[in-house]
Scaffold this motif. Structure first.
Motif, PDB file in Angstrom:
ATOM      1  N   ARG A  91       0.814  -1.222   0.000  1.00  0.00           N
ATOM      2  CA  ARG A  91       0.000   0.000   0.000  1.00  0.00           C
ATOM      3  C   ARG A  91       0.846   1.270   0.000  1.00  0.00           C
ATOM      4  N   PRO A  92       1.821   1.415   0.882  1.00  0.00           N
ATOM      5  CA  PRO A  92       2.554   2.684   0.867  1.00  0.00           C
ATOM      6  C   PRO A  92       3.598   2.791  -0.243  1.00  0.00           C
ATOM      7  N   PHE A  93       4.263   1.689  -0.604  1.00  0.00           N
ATOM      8  CA  PHE A  93       5.368   1.792  -1.549  1.00  0.00           C
ATOM      9  C   PHE A  93       4.944   1.477  -2.981  1.00  0.00           C
ATOM     10  N   ILE A  94       4.393   0.315  -3.204  1.00  0.00           N
ATOM     11  CA  ILE A  94       3.965  -0.072  -4.556  1.00  0.00           C
ATOM     12  C   ILE A  94       2.846   0.848  -5.038  1.00  0.00           C
ATOM     13  N   GLY A  95       1.967   1.255  -4.135  1.00  0.00           N
ATOM     14  CA  GLY A  95       0.917   2.210  -4.499  1.00  0.00           C
ATOM     15  C   GLY A  95       1.486   3.521  -5.003  1.00  0.00           C
ATOM     16  N   ASP A  96       2.571   4.000  -4.372  1.00  0.00           N
ATOM     17  CA  ASP A  96       3.204   5.244  -4.818  1.00  0.00           C
ATOM     18  C   ASP A  96       3.951   5.065  -6.142  1.00  0.00           C
ATOM     19  N   VAL A  97       4.543   3.901  -6.344  1.00  0.00           N
ATOM     20  CA  VAL A  97       5.193   3.626  -7.631  1.00  0.00           C
ATOM     21  C   VAL A  97       4.143   3.637  -8.741  1.00  0.00           C
ATOM     22  N   LEU A  98       3.015   2.987  -8.470  1.00  0.00           N
ATOM     23  CA  LEU A  98       1.970   2.887  -9.494  1.00  0.00           C
ATOM     24  C   LEU A  98       1.245   4.211  -9.744  1.00  0.00           C
ATOM     25  N   VAL A  99       1.141   5.068  -8.728  1.00  0.00           N
ATOM     26  CA  VAL A  99       0.380   6.306  -8.907  1.00  0.00           C
ATOM     27  C   VAL A  99       1.069   7.249  -9.886  1.00  0.00           C
ATOM     28  N   VAL A 100       2.414   7.292  -9.888  1.00  0.00           N
ATOM     29  CA  VAL A 100       3.078   8.153 -10.874  1.00  0.00           C
ATOM     30  C   VAL A 100       2.949   7.574 -12.283  1.00  0.00           C
ATOM     31  N   ILE A 101       2.935   6.252 -12.386  1.00  0.00           N
ATOM     32  CA  ILE A 101       2.707   5.620 -13.692  1.00  0.00           C
ATOM     33  C   ILE A 101       1.281   5.899 -14.149  1.00  0.00           C
ATOM     34  N   LEU A 102       0.336   5.870 -13.224  1.00  0.00           N
ATOM     35  CA  LEU A 102      -1.065   6.192 -13.537  1.00  0.00           C
ATOM     36  C   LEU A 102      -1.194   7.622 -14.057  1.00  0.00           C
ATOM     37  N   ILE A 103      -0.587   8.571 -13.379  1.00  0.00           N
ATOM     38  CA  ILE A 103      -0.668   9.972 -13.813  1.00  0.00           C
ATOM     39  C   ILE A 103      -0.002  10.137 -15.172  1.00  0.00           C
ATOM     40  N   TYR A 104       1.134   9.488 -15.371  1.00  0.00           N
ATOM     41  CA  TYR A 104       1.835   9.538 -16.663  1.00  0.00           C
ATOM     42  C   TYR A 104       0.925   9.011 -17.782  1.00  0.00           C
ATOM     43  N   CYS A 105       0.316   7.864 -17.567  1.00  0.00           N
ATOM     44  CA  CYS A 105      -0.560   7.276 -18.594  1.00  0.00           C
ATOM     45  C   CYS A 105      -1.765   8.164 -18.863  1.00  0.00           C
TER      46      CYS A 105
END
Length: 171
Positions: free
Chosen positions: A83-97
Motif C-alpha cells: 500500500r505505501p510503496f507499490i501504491g506510490d510507484v503505481l500512482v506516478v505511472i497512472l498519472i503519466y498514462c
C-alpha cells in the motif's frame, strides 16, 4: 497604437513570404494564407493544438487498469509495503498514462513533469497542507493528497518514473 492600425500591419503581405509547416498542418503555410500574418498564427496555433491533443487508447486503457489496481490496493490491502510503496510507484505511472492518453507530449517531458508534481504534493504533505486548508473533512481528497511526509514516497515516485522511462525508451 490603435487596433485598426495593428490589424492593418498584421494583415499586410510581406514581399517574400517565408514558408513554415505547422505541426498539425499537412501543407506549407504562407503568411499570405488567410489574411496575412494573423492567418499564419491562428492556423499554426490550431495545427499545434490538434497535434498536441490526441486520444491514445493504449494509454487510456492503461490508466483505467492502473486506477482499478490503485482502488483495490486502497480498499483491500493494509500492509507496510504494497500500500505505501507499490501504491506510490503505481500512482506516478497512472498519472503519466493519463497525461499521455490525451496529450501528445514527449515521454521524458511528461515523466519529469509528473515527478515534479508528485514531489510538490509530497512537500505539501510536509507542511500539513490538507489540515491547514481544512480539507481533512473531505476524505477522498485527503487520502488522494496524503497527510504524512515520507522520503520513501519520493524514492517510490523516482522508481515509478524510471520504470516509465525504461519502458518507453526500450527498443
Amino acid at each position: 497604437m490603435s487596433i485598426r492600425l495593428l490589424a492593418k500591419i498584421l494583415e499586410s503581405p510581406l514581399p517574400n513570404p517565408p514558408r513554415c509547416v505547422g505541426e498539425g498542418a499537412r501543407f506549407p503555410v504562407s503568411p499570405l494564407y488567410k489574411g496575412g500574418l494573423r492567418g499564419v498564427y491562428s492556423t499554426y496555433a490550431r495545427g499545434l493544438l490538434i497535434a498536441m491533443f490526441i486520444f491514445n487508447k493504449k494509454y487510456f486503457y492503461l490508466t483505467l487498469i492502473l486506477f482499478l489496481i490503485e482502488i483495490c490496493i486502497a480498499v483491500f490491502v493494509n500492509d507496510s509495503f504494497i500500500r505505501p510503496f507499490i501504491g506510490d510507484v503505481l500512482v506516478v505511472i497512472l498519472i503519466y498514462c493519463f497525461v499521455k492518453a490525451f496529450w501528445n507530449i514527449h515521454s521524458s517531458i511528461v515523466a519529469l513533469s509528473v515527478f515534479v508534481f508528485s514531489c510538490i504534493i509530497e512537500i505539501f504533505q510536509y507542511f500539513n497542507f490538507v489540515n491547514n486548508l481544512g480539507l481533512q473533512k473531505y476524505k477522498i481528497l485527503a487520502v488522494a493528497l496524503g497527510s504524512v511526509f515520507d522520503w520513501k514516497d519520493i524514492i517510490a515516485y523516482a522508481i515509478g518514473i524510471i520504470t516509465v522511462l525504461w519502458l518507453e525508451n526500450r527498443t
